[in-house]
Design a protein around this motif. Sequence first.
Motif, PDB file in Angstrom:
ATOM      1  N   VAL A 203     -85.589  22.753  31.445  1.00  0.00           N
ATOM      2  CA  VAL A 203     -84.065  22.741  31.280  1.00  0.00           C
ATOM      3  C   VAL A 203     -83.600  24.085  31.598  1.00  0.00           C
ATOM      4  O   VAL A 203     -82.411  24.705  31.746  1.00  0.00           O
ATOM      5  CB  VAL A 203     -83.782  22.056  29.833  1.00  0.00           C
ATOM      6  N   TYR A 204     -84.402  24.978  30.676  1.00  0.00           N
ATOM      7  CA  TYR A 204     -84.048  26.463  30.835  1.00  0.00           C
ATOM      8  C   TYR A 204     -83.801  26.979  32.111  1.00  0.00           C
ATOM      9  O   TYR A 204     -82.871  27.637  32.521  1.00  0.00           O
ATOM     10  CB  TYR A 204     -85.143  27.164  29.791  1.00  0.00           C
ATOM     11  N   TRP A 205     -84.749  26.831  33.147  1.00  0.00           N
ATOM     12  CA  TRP A 205     -84.589  27.212  34.427  1.00  0.00           C
ATOM     13  C   TRP A 205     -83.595  26.577  35.264  1.00  0.00           C
ATOM     14  O   TRP A 205     -82.707  27.167  36.023  1.00  0.00           O
ATOM     15  CB  TRP A 205     -85.869  27.335  35.108  1.00  0.00           C
ATOM     16  N   LEU A 206     -83.328  25.361  34.904  1.00  0.00           N
ATOM     17  CA  LEU A 206     -82.217  24.448  35.727  1.00  0.00           C
ATOM     18  C   LEU A 206     -80.821  25.296  35.234  1.00  0.00           C
ATOM     19  O   LEU A 206     -80.064  25.616  36.153  1.00  0.00           O
ATOM     20  CB  LEU A 206     -82.255  23.111  35.448  1.00  0.00           C
ATOM     21  N   PHE A 207     -80.782  25.242  33.828  1.00  0.00           N
ATOM     22  CA  PHE A 207     -79.482  25.839  33.375  1.00  0.00           C
ATOM     23  C   PHE A 207     -79.283  27.054  33.786  1.00  0.00           C
ATOM     24  O   PHE A 207     -78.208  27.650  34.364  1.00  0.00           O
ATOM     25  CB  PHE A 207     -79.490  26.021  31.891  1.00  0.00           C
ATOM     26  N   ARG A 208     -80.414  28.055  34.005  1.00  0.00           N
ATOM     27  CA  ARG A 208     -80.176  29.490  34.427  1.00  0.00           C
ATOM     28  C   ARG A 208     -79.747  29.495  35.944  1.00  0.00           C
ATOM     29  O   ARG A 208     -79.075  30.468  36.222  1.00  0.00           O
ATOM     30  CB  ARG A 208     -81.572  30.240  34.070  1.00  0.00           C
ATOM     31  N   LEU A 209     -80.219  28.543  36.592  1.00  0.00           N
ATOM     32  CA  LEU A 209     -80.165  28.330  37.971  1.00  0.00           C
ATOM     33  C   LEU A 209     -78.698  28.230  38.395  1.00  0.00           C
ATOM     34  O   LEU A 209     -78.072  28.697  39.105  1.00  0.00           O
ATOM     35  CB  LEU A 209     -81.126  27.598  38.869  1.00  0.00           C
ATOM     36  N   LEU A 210     -78.177  27.239  37.487  1.00  0.00           N
ATOM     37  CA  LEU A 210     -76.541  26.764  37.703  1.00  0.00           C
ATOM     38  C   LEU A 210     -75.637  27.696  37.127  1.00  0.00           C
ATOM     39  O   LEU A 210     -74.664  27.578  37.557  1.00  0.00           O
ATOM     40  CB  LEU A 210     -76.694  25.429  37.036  1.00  0.00           C
ATOM     41  N   THR A 211     -76.124  28.151  36.046  1.00  0.00           N
ATOM     42  CA  THR A 211     -74.927  29.172  35.574  1.00  0.00           C
ATOM     43  C   THR A 211     -75.113  30.585  35.479  1.00  0.00           C
ATOM     44  O   THR A 211     -74.331  31.528  35.168  1.00  0.00           O
ATOM     45  CB  THR A 211     -74.880  28.583  33.779  1.00  0.00           C
ATOM     46  N   GLY A 212     -76.579  30.999  35.633  1.00  0.00           N
ATOM     47  CA  GLY A 212     -76.854  32.429  35.631  1.00  0.00           C
ATOM     48  C   GLY A 212     -76.878  32.773  34.228  1.00  0.00           C
ATOM     49  O   GLY A 212     -77.002  34.016  33.909  1.00  0.00           O
ATOM     50  N   LYS A 213     -77.066  32.013  33.039  1.00  0.00           N
ATOM     51  CA  LYS A 213     -77.157  32.365  31.785  1.00  0.00           C
ATOM     52  C   LYS A 213     -78.404  31.628  31.515  1.00  0.00           C
ATOM     53  O   LYS A 213     -78.900  30.655  31.707  1.00  0.00           O
ATOM     54  CB  LYS A 213     -75.929  31.813  31.064  1.00  0.00           C
ATOM     55  N   GLU A 214     -78.921  32.053  30.189  1.00  0.00           N
ATOM     56  CA  GLU A 214     -80.032  31.530  29.321  1.00  0.00           C
ATOM     57  C   GLU A 214     -79.593  30.776  28.348  1.00  0.00           C
ATOM     58  O   GLU A 214     -78.888  31.164  27.378  1.00  0.00           O
ATOM     59  CB  GLU A 214     -80.830  32.960  28.640  1.00  0.00           C
ATOM     60  N   GLY A 215     -79.865  29.433  28.254  1.00  0.00           N
ATOM     61  CA  GLY A 215     -79.532  28.469  27.460  1.00  0.00           C
ATOM     62  C   GLY A 215     -80.194  28.320  26.266  1.00  0.00           C
ATOM     63  O   GLY A 215     -79.683  28.040  24.965  1.00  0.00           O
ATOM     64  N   MET A 216     -81.478  29.056  26.323  1.00  0.00           N
ATOM     65  CA  MET A 216     -82.289  28.633  24.929  1.00  0.00           C
ATOM     66  C   MET A 216     -83.391  29.803  25.347  1.00  0.00           C
ATOM     67  O   MET A 216     -83.438  30.355  26.098  1.00  0.00           O
ATOM     68  CB  MET A 216     -82.810  27.450  24.817  1.00  0.00           C
TER      69      MET A 216
END
Length: 295
Positions: A203-216
Amino acid sequence: MSELPAFLAEHPTLWVAIASLFGLLVGSFLNVVINRLPVMMEREWKRECRALLAEEDNEQQAAKDEPFNLIHPRSRCPSCGAPISAWQNIPVISWLWLRGRCGKCRTPISWQYPSVELAGAVLAGLAAWQFGPTAWGLAVIVFSWTLLATAVIDLKTQLLPDVFTLPLLWLGLLLPIVLSEHHVTLQDAVLGAAFGYLALWSVYWLFRLLTGKEGMGFGDFKLLAALGAWLGWQMLPLVILFSALAGSVIGIAMILALRHDRRIPIPYGPYLAIAGLIALYFGEPIMTVYLGGMA
């Protein structure tokens, strides 16, 4: 020694009372850990940075630093610096007697102190009542206290210290080997640890790839891995579901009631801790009802 557990098993109310009282005392110590461990970690990071940057001799700087650990310095009021005497350290009672204020400067004392002490007592009493004076019951008490300290530290600092998450993970993997009464097999514990880590890592890497931010943070991965080791991989969907529900409800309440800025990140560790305890006590009945409804 075998006579003591048998005696306590015959008197469950006494066992619950003893565990709860001890939980109060441990809760008081957990407050020290919660307040001091992040500071200790920050000081250690600074020492490491100074050593890497070679700004000054590390030994000389260490000599300048005041000793700061879980024992030194003595507990004192953060406002006026007045030492806290022994009678002012009695869990909950001292806070009530002082009416939630410093005995010298009358500065308000945080609700964290009695809350953590009471939570330590409730968690210990609940485990003692549910599992009795058994090795698994004692393990659950330690598990609960660790989650309590971890959750409060994350809530205050957005840090999940490895000193909690990693021992909790390894203990969860060892328990199936040393405890015959443990209901989780070694295979389920290993799979739970692996799947728990990989679930949030993905989930962390998917979110980072989509938004460029760290979600957790990576501490969340380790905490869910520890929960998977303790509860088994079968409970991971419940833990993730309950943590998401708790995060949504509490997050929305903070935004609406406390005007919490939605741009400020909310730590995920406390929700994982809450979900882990729910899954521990109610996971099997919930799964039984769910699977029965699917049949």
